[in-house]
Design an enzyme around this catalytic site. Structure first.
Site, PDB file in Angstrom:
ATOM      1  N   ASP A  59      -5.537 -50.234  -9.376  1.00  0.00           N
ATOM      2  CA  ASP A  59      -5.175 -49.107  -8.513  1.00  0.00           C
ATOM      3  C   ASP A  59      -4.880 -49.583  -7.101  1.00  0.00           C
ATOM      4  O   ASP A  59      -4.405 -48.801  -6.267  1.00  0.00           O
ATOM      5  CB  ASP A  59      -6.318 -48.086  -8.468  1.00  0.00           C
ATOM      6  CG  ASP A  59      -6.228 -47.109  -9.625  1.00  0.00           C
ATOM      7  OD1 ASP A  59      -5.193 -47.085 -10.309  1.00  0.00           O
ATOM      8  OD2 ASP A  59      -7.209 -46.367  -9.848  1.00  0.00           O
ATOM      9  N   ASP A  88      -4.236 -43.633 -19.732  1.00  0.00           N
ATOM     10  CA  ASP A  88      -5.282 -43.907 -18.746  1.00  0.00           C
ATOM     11  C   ASP A  88      -6.664 -43.690 -19.354  1.00  0.00           C
ATOM     12  O   ASP A  88      -6.805 -43.044 -20.403  1.00  0.00           O
ATOM     13  CB  ASP A  88      -5.065 -42.950 -17.555  1.00  0.00           C
ATOM     14  CG  ASP A  88      -5.651 -43.461 -16.257  1.00  0.00           C
ATOM     15  OD1 ASP A  88      -6.402 -44.455 -16.277  1.00  0.00           O
ATOM     16  OD2 ASP A  88      -5.359 -42.844 -15.211  1.00  0.00           O
TER      17      ASP A  88
HETATM   18  C1  DGJ Z   1      -6.202 -43.700 -12.400  1.00  0.00           C
HETATM   19  C2  DGJ Z   1      -4.960 -44.528 -12.493  1.00  0.00           C
HETATM   20  O1  DGJ Z   1      -5.264 -45.880 -12.334  1.00  0.00           O
HETATM   21  C3  DGJ Z   1      -3.953 -44.056 -11.469  1.00  0.00           C
HETATM   22  O2  DGJ Z   1      -2.819 -44.866 -11.485  1.00  0.00           O
HETATM   23  C4  DGJ Z   1      -3.606 -42.618 -11.755  1.00  0.00           C
HETATM   24  O3  DGJ Z   1      -2.936 -42.537 -12.978  1.00  0.00           O
HETATM   25  C5  DGJ Z   1      -4.865 -41.787 -11.775  1.00  0.00           C
HETATM   26  N1  DGJ Z   1      -5.879 -42.327 -12.634  1.00  0.00           N
HETATM   27  C6  DGJ Z   1      -4.567 -40.382 -12.206  1.00  0.00           C
HETATM   28  O4  DGJ Z   1      -5.697 -39.624 -12.356  1.00  0.00           O
END
Ligand code: DGJ
Length: 742
Positions: free
Chosen positions: A549, A479
């Site tokens: 997301d 990430d």
């Molecule tokens: C952002 C990501 O896109 C989410 O799926 C998740 O992993 C969060 N960060 C965790 O902090």
């Protein structure tokens, strides 16, 4: 496929069965573009396409010839100046402050195959017969500086990949103020520019605009390719649609700041430029040093956007993505983020994993919160050791318990960031990206590590290597949750600062390269607050990416549809999440959520311990369905049929290579009342093959493509839909199987 050079005319012609790309050495020694598009005969001289006409006020290289000016010449790799008053593809600053260059053709070589790019991701070939490469060296008339333009034409794709290398062989230090990867000057302006734009949780929506005089561009100056724009643009003629007409695609294999620009000059010439964004970029080259640009992948389609996308899909799926996962069906996973956020412990995770295992899910992914003292976003990024209060037996203990169920174990990391509240920050505050003597903006309470520094990358590699060596990790979600704000590398000099943005990305690639080399079996999924780093560069290392997301099925229609313009289904991370959805609060059925998520890598991201027996039964069927069909979905040919950007319905389909099987996803957002009869015309199947649809009716490919499936609820004829499929957010799958394989 071949690259032809005609000594007499100075013409280069790159061609394969589908395309021609033609340019020549102009009278001033520069290279001028002649033609790019559908294949033309290789036996002709196209030199008459060099535009020579007297333009008032135009600057001409020589006094004798008032007809030849770079103001109107269509060029291959131009710079501002010498008469050209458009944006250039590069700019060099000499030590005396001049930016006047005179690069001329020096020599070229043609070879079979394609070389890898040093330190950068790029498309590749597996054997030399798949492509031919032309390398042209340009040299400045006064100084020993070379520019090497490299063009690769693929045999089986209507694609040319371009990159550029600058080599300083002269005694002075030269500074690159911009060094883009490619330029094409088109002879007209009759185009609509297509790009993928959006924001967090609404990434890669398809945008179109008619070109007009001046500059139209998309870009990122955020340090990553971004949620807002994607390193892609296409030019299509106004009548081009999904299945007919010409379209030219430009896709940059890069994950950092980029510029993708179309400039229309007042003679109606359109100049497309693409490469690293010049903002904040200045790159000193000392004697003997080189600079390598990323690769731009240019694809052409004479049959609309769908064919352009299919070209990118296949090329990127098979000749950009690498490693053991390239051709493998992707595991069905469950991720705990939307189930627990930071609030979990080993027992909670095991409860979820137990249920997941029962319904056939193959991989458990532990998301953010497993390390340091990470209970919220304010601390611990950088401290990559287990949160013992949550996981008393550490990551290893948890992974073993998950493995003992028969499931694989995956883990979330965010290696490029640290919190101020972390042991790493306390030990190395100067590793932050930003000037430690000035304010450094925070984003989600976190700072970026200065990945331009080798020691930082080495340190993070050391920590991660240790974890992956000790724990049986099968999957990693990498990430990255913030943009660059103040870009500065502490302890480095002025010249270094112009390199930081690009060196940072090289650091990211280096870490990916080391980890994927050391752990070739691990499947990496890239993520950046969802889809902020969903680009071809990252696909070279991570075969799949978390598309957004936003997990709402209705929103995902647009996100996945837009993403499919460039990116293959096999790399689109897509999960079934809870209802009501956590981003939009929308309630959609479990079947619609799955019917959307199937067209991606597929997984779940919700607390399945809270579901009813009935829902779990349905999920079990979904998992079984995906297992049976993921090869078709992830490796078949993808067609967009109905756009969510144009109406209430969305449809897409995948077709197997032998065209004996296809799966259609059809989605209707709102329930219309007393609606007209609706048909969905399919594509890509065999006209004269008989298909059984959903095990019910048999129709020929011709019928299904010319008449279509009747999707209206109360219709008679081709596939009646029952009353149970009514209502908002309705979706259906149509599974076609050739009668002879039943
Ligand atoms: C952002 C990501 O896109 C989410 O799926 C998740 O992993 C969060 N960060 C965790 O902090």
């Amino acid at each position: 496929m071949a690259v032809r050079f005609n000594e007499k005319s100075g013409q280069f012609h790159l061609y394969n069965d589908d395309i021609s790309y033609i340019f020549k050495i102009l009278k001033n020694g520069q290279l001028g573009n002649l033609y790019y598009g559908k294949r033309l005969s290789e036996n002709r001289d196209y030199g008459y396409l060099v535009e020579e006409s007297r333009r008032d006020m135009a600057a001409c290289p020589t006094e004798e010839d008032n007809y030849f000016s770079l103001e109107s010449a269509r060029q291959e790799y131009p710079t501002y100046g010498n008469g050209d008053v458009r944006y250039g593809a590069y700019e060099i600053l000499w030590e005396n402050g001049s930016n006047i260059t005179e690069f001329e053709y020096k020599e070229h070589r043609i070879y079979a195959g394609k070389k890898r790019l040093n330190g950068l991701p790029a498309t590749y070939v597996e054997n030399e017969s798949e492509a031919e490469t032309l390398e042209i060296t340009l040299q400045d008339k006064r100084k020993d500086v070379n520019i090497i333009l490299t063009y690769t034409i693929f045999k089986d794709y209507p694609v040319i990949a371009k990159n550029v290398r600058f080599i300083n062989l002269c005694s002075e230090t030269v500074t690159l103020l911009s060094a883009l990867s490619g330029c094409v000057d088109f002879p007209d302006m009759d185009y609509v520019m297509v790009d993928l734009a959006g924001g967090w949780s609404r990434e890669r929506n398809i945008r179109e605009r008619r070109l007009d005089y001046g500059v139209q561009s998309v870009h990122s100056m955020r340090g990553c390719s971004s949620h807002q724009f994607n390193p892609f643009l296409a030019l299509k003629h106004p009548n081009t649609d999904e299945f007919s007409g010409e379209v030219y695609g430009f896709s940059l294999v890069y994950s950092g700041n980029f510029l993708a620009q179309a400039e229309v000059d007042n003679y109606d010439v359109t100049r497309v430029l693409m490469g690293i964004h010049p903002n904040g970029f200045y790159w000193e080259l000392k004697t003997g040093e080189e600079f390598q640009t990323p690769e731009v992948v240019m694809a052409y389609s004479g049959y609309g956007l769908n064919q352009l996308s299919q070209t990118y899909h296949k090329l990127y799926r098979t000749r950009l993505v690498r490693g053991v996962w390239r051709d493998k069906e992707r595991p069905i996973l469950i991720n705990n983020w939307e189930a627990t956020y930071f609030d979990f412990n080993e027992e909670k995770i095991m409860d979820i994993a137990d249920v997941a295992n029962d319904i056939g899910i193959e991989l458990f992914v532990l998301d953010d919160g497993w390390f340091g003292r990470r209970d919220d976003s304010t601390s611990s990024l950088g401290d990559w050791y287990p949160h013992m209060a949550k996981l008393p037996k550490g990551i290893k203990g948890l992974a073993e318990r998950i493995n003992s169920l028969g499931m694989k174990f995956g883990i979330w990391i965010e290696p490029e960031s640290f919190n101020r509240d972390s042991d790493l920050y306390r030990a190395h505050p100067d590793w932050v990206l930003g000037d430690i003597e000035r304010n450094i903006s925070q984003s989600r309470n976190q700072l970026l590590l200065d990945f331009s520094k080798k020691e930082v990358v080495d340190y993070i590699y050391g920590l991660l290597e240790k974890i992956f060596a000790e724990v049986n990790v099968s999957y990693v979600k990498w990430d990255m949750n913030r943009n660059m704000a103040e870009v500065f590398s502490n302890g480095n000099d002025r010249a270094y600062q112009g390199k930081v943005r690009h060196k940072y990305i090289l650091g990211v690639y280096d870490l990916y390269d080391r980890l994927t080399t050391r752990f070739p079996e691990i499947l990496f999924e890239s993520c950046a607050s969802g889809g902020a780093r969903f680009d071809p560069g990252i696909l070279y290392y991570a075969p799949q990416g978390w598309a957004s997301d936003n997990t709402d099925a209705v929103e995902r229609l647009k996100i996945q549809y837009g993403t499919s313009v460039v990116y293959p289904v096999s790399c689109i991370g897509s999960h079934v999440s809870a209802a009501p959805n956590h981003q939009t609060f929308r309630d959609t059925s479990l079947s619609t959520r799955a019917n959307v998520a199937y067209f991606g890598t597929f997984g779940y991201e919700l607390d399945i311990t809270q579901l009813s027996e009935e829902e779990l039964c349905e999920m079990k069927e979904q998992v079984a369905f995906m297992k049976a069909n993921r090869k078709l979905i992830q490796q078949g040919t993808f067609y967009r049929l109905k756009s969510p950007f144009e109406g209430n319905e969305t449809a897409w389909m995948v077709v197997s290579d032998d065209r004996k099987e296809a799966l259609v996803g059809y989605y209707r957002v709102l329930q219309p009342s007393n609606a007209p009869l609706r048909r969905l015309k399919l594509k890509g199947i065999a006209e004269d093959m008989e298909y059984c649809v959903n095990g019910e009716e048999i129709h020929s490919g011709g019928e299904l493509m010319q008449i279509g499936i009747i999707t209206s609820d109360y219709s008679s004829g081709l596939l009646k839909a029952g009353r149970e499929k009514q209502g908002d957010y309705m979706s259906r799958l149509y599974h076609l199987k050739a009668v002879d394989i039943l």
